[in-house]
Design an enzyme around this catalytic site. Structure first.
Site, PDB file in Angstrom:
ATOM      1  N   LYS A  71      14.272  10.129   7.884  1.00 59.70           N
ATOM      2  CA  LYS A  71      14.967   8.843   7.802  1.00 59.70           C
ATOM      3  C   LYS A  71      16.104   8.916   6.790  1.00 59.70           C
ATOM      4  O   LYS A  71      16.207   9.886   6.057  1.00 59.70           O
ATOM      5  CB  LYS A  71      13.982   7.735   7.411  1.00 59.70           C
ATOM      6  CG  LYS A  71      13.467   7.810   5.990  1.00 59.70           C
ATOM      7  CD  LYS A  71      12.526   6.665   5.690  1.00 59.70           C
ATOM      8  CE  LYS A  71      12.152   6.618   4.218  1.00 59.70           C
ATOM      9  NZ  LYS A  71      13.285   6.320   3.340  1.00 59.70           N
TER      10      LYS A  71
ATOM     11  N   ARG B  46       0.831  -1.209   0.000  1.00 63.15           N
ATOM     12  CA  ARG B  46       0.000   0.000   0.000  1.00 63.15           C
ATOM     13  C   ARG B  46       0.863   1.255   0.000  1.00 63.15           C
ATOM     14  O   ARG B  46       0.554   2.242  -0.677  1.00 63.15           O
ATOM     15  CB  ARG B  46      -0.909  -0.026   1.226  1.00 63.15           C
ATOM     16  CG  ARG B  46      -1.676   1.265   1.483  1.00 63.15           C
ATOM     17  CD  ARG B  46      -2.410   1.192   2.817  1.00 63.15           C
ATOM     18  NE  ARG B  46      -3.068   2.431   3.155  1.00 63.15           N
ATOM     19  CZ  ARG B  46      -3.699   2.673   4.293  1.00 63.15           C
ATOM     20  NH1 ARG B  46      -3.749   1.724   5.222  1.00 63.15           N
ATOM     21  NH2 ARG B  46      -4.274   3.836   4.531  1.00 63.15           N
TER      22      ARG B  46
ATOM     23  N   GLU C 213      -2.577  14.690  13.101  1.00 60.51           N
ATOM     24  CA  GLU C 213      -3.666  13.737  13.357  1.00 60.51           C
ATOM     25  C   GLU C 213      -3.384  13.136  14.720  1.00 60.51           C
ATOM     26  O   GLU C 213      -2.389  12.448  14.914  1.00 60.51           O
ATOM     27  CB  GLU C 213      -3.710  12.677  12.264  1.00 60.51           C
ATOM     28  CG  GLU C 213      -4.950  11.794  12.344  1.00 60.51           C
ATOM     29  CD  GLU C 213      -4.698  10.519  13.136  1.00 60.51           C
ATOM     30  OE1 GLU C 213      -5.128  10.455  14.317  1.00 60.51           O
ATOM     31  OE2 GLU C 213      -4.085   9.593  12.577  1.00 60.51           O
TER      32      GLU C 213
ATOM     33  N   ARG D 137      -8.677   4.947   7.348  1.00 60.94           N
ATOM     34  CA  ARG D 137      -7.918   6.090   6.845  1.00 60.94           C
ATOM     35  C   ARG D 137      -7.924   6.143   5.320  1.00 60.94           C
ATOM     36  O   ARG D 137      -7.989   7.215   4.738  1.00 60.94           O
ATOM     37  CB  ARG D 137      -6.473   6.029   7.340  1.00 60.94           C
ATOM     38  CG  ARG D 137      -5.628   7.204   6.890  1.00 60.94           C
ATOM     39  CD  ARG D 137      -4.222   7.129   7.465  1.00 60.94           C
ATOM     40  NE  ARG D 137      -3.423   8.249   7.039  1.00 60.94           N
ATOM     41  CZ  ARG D 137      -2.722   8.286   5.908  1.00 60.94           C
ATOM     42  NH1 ARG D 137      -2.727   7.238   5.099  1.00 60.94           N
ATOM     43  NH2 ARG D 137      -2.020   9.349   5.578  1.00 60.94           N
TER      44      ARG D 137
ATOM     45  N   ASP E 200      11.693  19.046  21.524  1.00 70.35           N
ATOM     46  CA  ASP E 200      11.694  20.510  21.453  1.00 70.35           C
ATOM     47  C   ASP E 200      12.742  21.012  20.467  1.00 70.35           C
ATOM     48  O   ASP E 200      12.513  21.996  19.745  1.00 70.35           O
ATOM     49  CB  ASP E 200      11.949  21.109  22.839  1.00 70.35           C
ATOM     50  CG  ASP E 200      10.738  20.998  23.754  1.00 70.35           C
ATOM     51  OD1 ASP E 200       9.667  20.585  23.251  1.00 70.35           O
ATOM     52  OD2 ASP E 200      10.863  21.311  24.945  1.00 70.35           O
TER      53      ASP E 200
ATOM     54  N   THR F 154       0.835  14.584  22.464  1.00 71.00           N
ATOM     55  CA  THR F 154       2.079  15.316  22.217  1.00 71.00           C
ATOM     56  C   THR F 154       1.888  16.391  21.156  1.00 71.00           C
ATOM     57  O   THR F 154       2.536  17.439  21.186  1.00 71.00           O
ATOM     58  CB  THR F 154       3.193  14.348  21.773  1.00 71.00           C
ATOM     59  OG1 THR F 154       3.361  13.341  22.771  1.00 71.00           O
ATOM     60  CG2 THR F 154       4.510  15.071  21.576  1.00 71.00           C
ATOM     61  N   GLY F 155       0.982  16.123  20.216  1.00 70.60           N
ATOM     62  CA  GLY F 155       0.734  17.083  19.143  1.00 70.60           C
ATOM     63  C   GLY F 155       0.261  18.429  19.641  1.00 70.60           C
ATOM     64  O   GLY F 155       0.561  19.472  19.041  1.00 70.60           O
TER      65      GLY F 155
ATOM     66  N   ASN G 224       2.196   2.598  14.853  1.00 73.58           N
ATOM     67  CA  ASN G 224       1.304   1.532  14.387  1.00 73.58           C
ATOM     68  C   ASN G 224       1.329   1.311  12.876  1.00 73.58           C
ATOM     69  O   ASN G 224       1.060   0.211  12.407  1.00 73.58           O
ATOM     70  CB  ASN G 224      -0.127   1.766  14.880  1.00 73.58           C
ATOM     71  CG  ASN G 224      -0.680   3.122  14.495  1.00 73.58           C
ATOM     72  OD1 ASN G 224       0.046   3.976  13.985  1.00 73.58           O
ATOM     73  ND2 ASN G 224      -1.958   3.325  14.746  1.00 73.58           N
TER      74      ASN G 224
ATOM     75  N   ARG H 267      -5.350   1.353  16.415  1.00 70.99           N
ATOM     76  CA  ARG H 267      -5.499   2.194  15.229  1.00 70.99           C
ATOM     77  C   ARG H 267      -6.267   3.444  15.611  1.00 70.99           C
ATOM     78  O   ARG H 267      -7.235   3.379  16.370  1.00 70.99           O
ATOM     79  CB  ARG H 267      -6.250   1.443  14.125  1.00 70.99           C
ATOM     80  CG  ARG H 267      -5.521   0.213  13.623  1.00 70.99           C
ATOM     81  CD  ARG H 267      -6.432  -0.729  12.856  1.00 70.99           C
ATOM     82  NE  ARG H 267      -7.264  -0.035  11.905  1.00 70.99           N
ATOM     83  CZ  ARG H 267      -8.593   0.085  12.021  1.00 70.99           C
ATOM     84  NH1 ARG H 267      -9.218  -0.447  13.078  1.00 70.99           N
ATOM     85  NH2 ARG H 267      -9.294   0.715  11.118  1.00 70.99           N
ATOM     86  N   CYS H 268      -5.860   4.572  15.047  1.00 74.71           N
ATOM     87  CA  CYS H 268      -6.560   5.820  15.353  1.00 74.71           C
ATOM     88  C   CYS H 268      -8.009   5.754  14.896  1.00 74.71           C
ATOM     89  O   CYS H 268      -8.891   6.380  15.485  1.00 74.71           O
ATOM     90  CB  CYS H 268      -5.843   7.001  14.697  1.00 74.71           C
ATOM     91  SG  CYS H 268      -5.673   6.861  12.900  1.00 74.71           S
TER      92      CYS H 268
ATOM     93  N   GLY I 168       0.044  11.140  15.938  1.00 72.84           N
ATOM     94  CA  GLY I 168       0.279  10.593  17.266  1.00 72.84           C
ATOM     95  C   GLY I 168      -0.844  10.967  18.209  1.00 72.84           C
ATOM     96  O   GLY I 168      -2.008  10.967  17.832  1.00 72.84           O
TER      97      GLY I 168
END
Length: 421
Positions: free
Chosen positions: A136, A60, A193, A376, A159, A177-178, A113, A226-227, A174
């Site tokens: 990455k 995918r 998200e 999603r 930070d 934290t966002g 995830n 999963r969100c 996530g």
């Protein structure tokens, strides 16, 4: 992070033809698919994702990169030509040319995830738009230094990254934290998200076999991590008994065990996650919830559990474990959905299309699925949350637009110009 170096890489990439950048993305997509087996094995070992689902994620992701390359060439290859006399009080003495240009450096922070799919959903739009990226190591023939990897604990480097003057855009997937990131990031575009409490409203006329199948898929796929997982089922009282019976029958068929054996239910990602789930379950038990199965846990592995007769005053009614709340009116279901401070997705099951649209409009969530579990994808569909579930919208086109800005060139003529024919 070398700010000057990254800016130079942006200039280098921006000087390339979009078609040339797209060719590199197609190469990256091919490499992903070519190496799907070893990459999938990493997912199995690192996050306990079932082997078949891990391979699906890689394939995918390759498709997403290729689609993004083609969509980027189309979007970024289009500009606008405006004439000033279309606005009152002006003559045709000005022409305006608009185009899209890169923002600069995109900071991409994917979740655990879907580490490949949600990484490339940020990487590919950033690259095709001509941006540099912090995420990455370099691959697929991209210029050295175009992509960077910075690893470490969020508490130690978070930070530094989000407040770094060299970062021109942040794409984060996530949790809470966002919120902290958004307060510290300053004036850079944000794409976030942050999860959801996705509700499933089931009406009296729904196809209960279809509903049960989607509750299993939506609630237990990847052990619910999963969100867009179904977090709560809001079923009309008149059909609740039948629905619970059908879901129970399907829960009994779920396989539980290691991801290498393609089991339906695999260990959750951390012991703290398992402890959190157990705390919710024990609280529900204390409050009088009906357990459709015996609660069972072995380390991080928790057997699938359906809880009936849940009330809104139970913590589990608002957390990611699958509870059933029986409702007597549609308004009750909508109220429970909207009472949450999250609003990512939700779903409605009914054969009445008019009711489906009315309920969908009333639910305060970014996407409402009609007669299907929240999801999603497909990856080119818009994907966004309301309230605390996020900022901005994802999906290939939306991501490309977010990671660029409009630049205009205005041509001023000494005298008005008129088209003659």
């Amino acid at each position: 992070m070398d700010q000057r170096m990254n800016k130079e890489k942006v200039k280098d990439l921006a000087s390339q033809l979009y078609a040339a950048i797209a060719e590199l993305l197609h190469k990256a997509a091919a490499l992903l698919k070519e190496h799907k087996a070893p990459i999938a094995e990493c997912l199995v070992k690192e996050i306990a994702k079932p082997a078949k689902d891990s391979v699906t994620e890689i394939v995918r992701s390759g498709d997403l990169v290729s689609y993004c390359a083609e969509e980027g060439v189309r979007i970024l290859g289009e500009g606008k030509f405006l004439v000033f006399d279309s606005f009152p009080g002006n003559e045709r003495t000005k022409y305006c040319l608009t185009s899209k240009i890169p923002l600069g450096v995109v900071l991409a922070i994917p979740p655990f995830n879907y580490p490949v799919n949600l990484a490339v959903s940020k990487i590919a739009p950033a690259i095709i738009a001509g941006n540099s990226l912090v995420l990455k190591p370099n691959s697929a023939g991209f210029p050295k230094g175009l992509t960077s990897c910075i690893t470490g604990k969020g508490s130690e480097i978070g930070d530094f990254l989000t407040m770094h003057p060299g970062v021109n855009c942040i794409s984060f997937t996530g949790g809470d934290t966002g919120v902290a990131i958004s307060k510290k990031a300053g004036m850079v575009p944000l794409q976030m998200e942050l999860g959801g409490k996705d509700a499933c409203i089931v009406l009296e006329d729904a196809d209960l076999d279809l509903v049960a199948a989607n509750i299993i898929k939506g609630g237990f796929s990847y052990s619910g991590q999963r969100c867009t997982a179904v977090k709560v089922v809001l079923a009309m009282e008149s059909i609740a008994d039948s629905l619970v019976e059908k879901v129970n029958a399907k829960v009994a068929k779920l396989t539980v065990g290691p991801p290498e054996e393609n089991c339906d239910i695999t260990p959750v990602v951390t012991e703290s996650s398992a402890n959190f789930i157990e705390g919710l379950v024990m609280h529900a038990k204390k409050k009088g919830a009906t357990f459709c199965q015996e609660y069972k846990r072995d380390g991080n592995l928790i057997w699938p559990l359906l809880l009936d007769n849940i009330r809104p005053d139970m913590r589990i009614a608002w957390e990611p474990v699958l509870p059933v709340i029986r409702i007597n009116t549609v308004e009750e279901g909508i109220h429970h959905c909207n009472a949450s401070n999250f609003g990512l997705q939700g779903c409605v099951f009914t054969r009445d299309s008019n009711k489906a649209i009315l309920i969908s409009d009333a639910m305060e969530s970014g996407t409402i699925q009609i007669n299907s579990a929240p999801a999603r994808g497909p990856d080119h569909f818009p994907f966004q949350g309301l309230k605390d579930s996020g900022i901005g919208s994802q999906g290939v086109t939306n991501s490309i637009n977010l990671m660029t800005k409009v630049k205009t060139t205005v041509i001023n003529l000494p005298t008005p110009s008129y088209a003659m024919g």
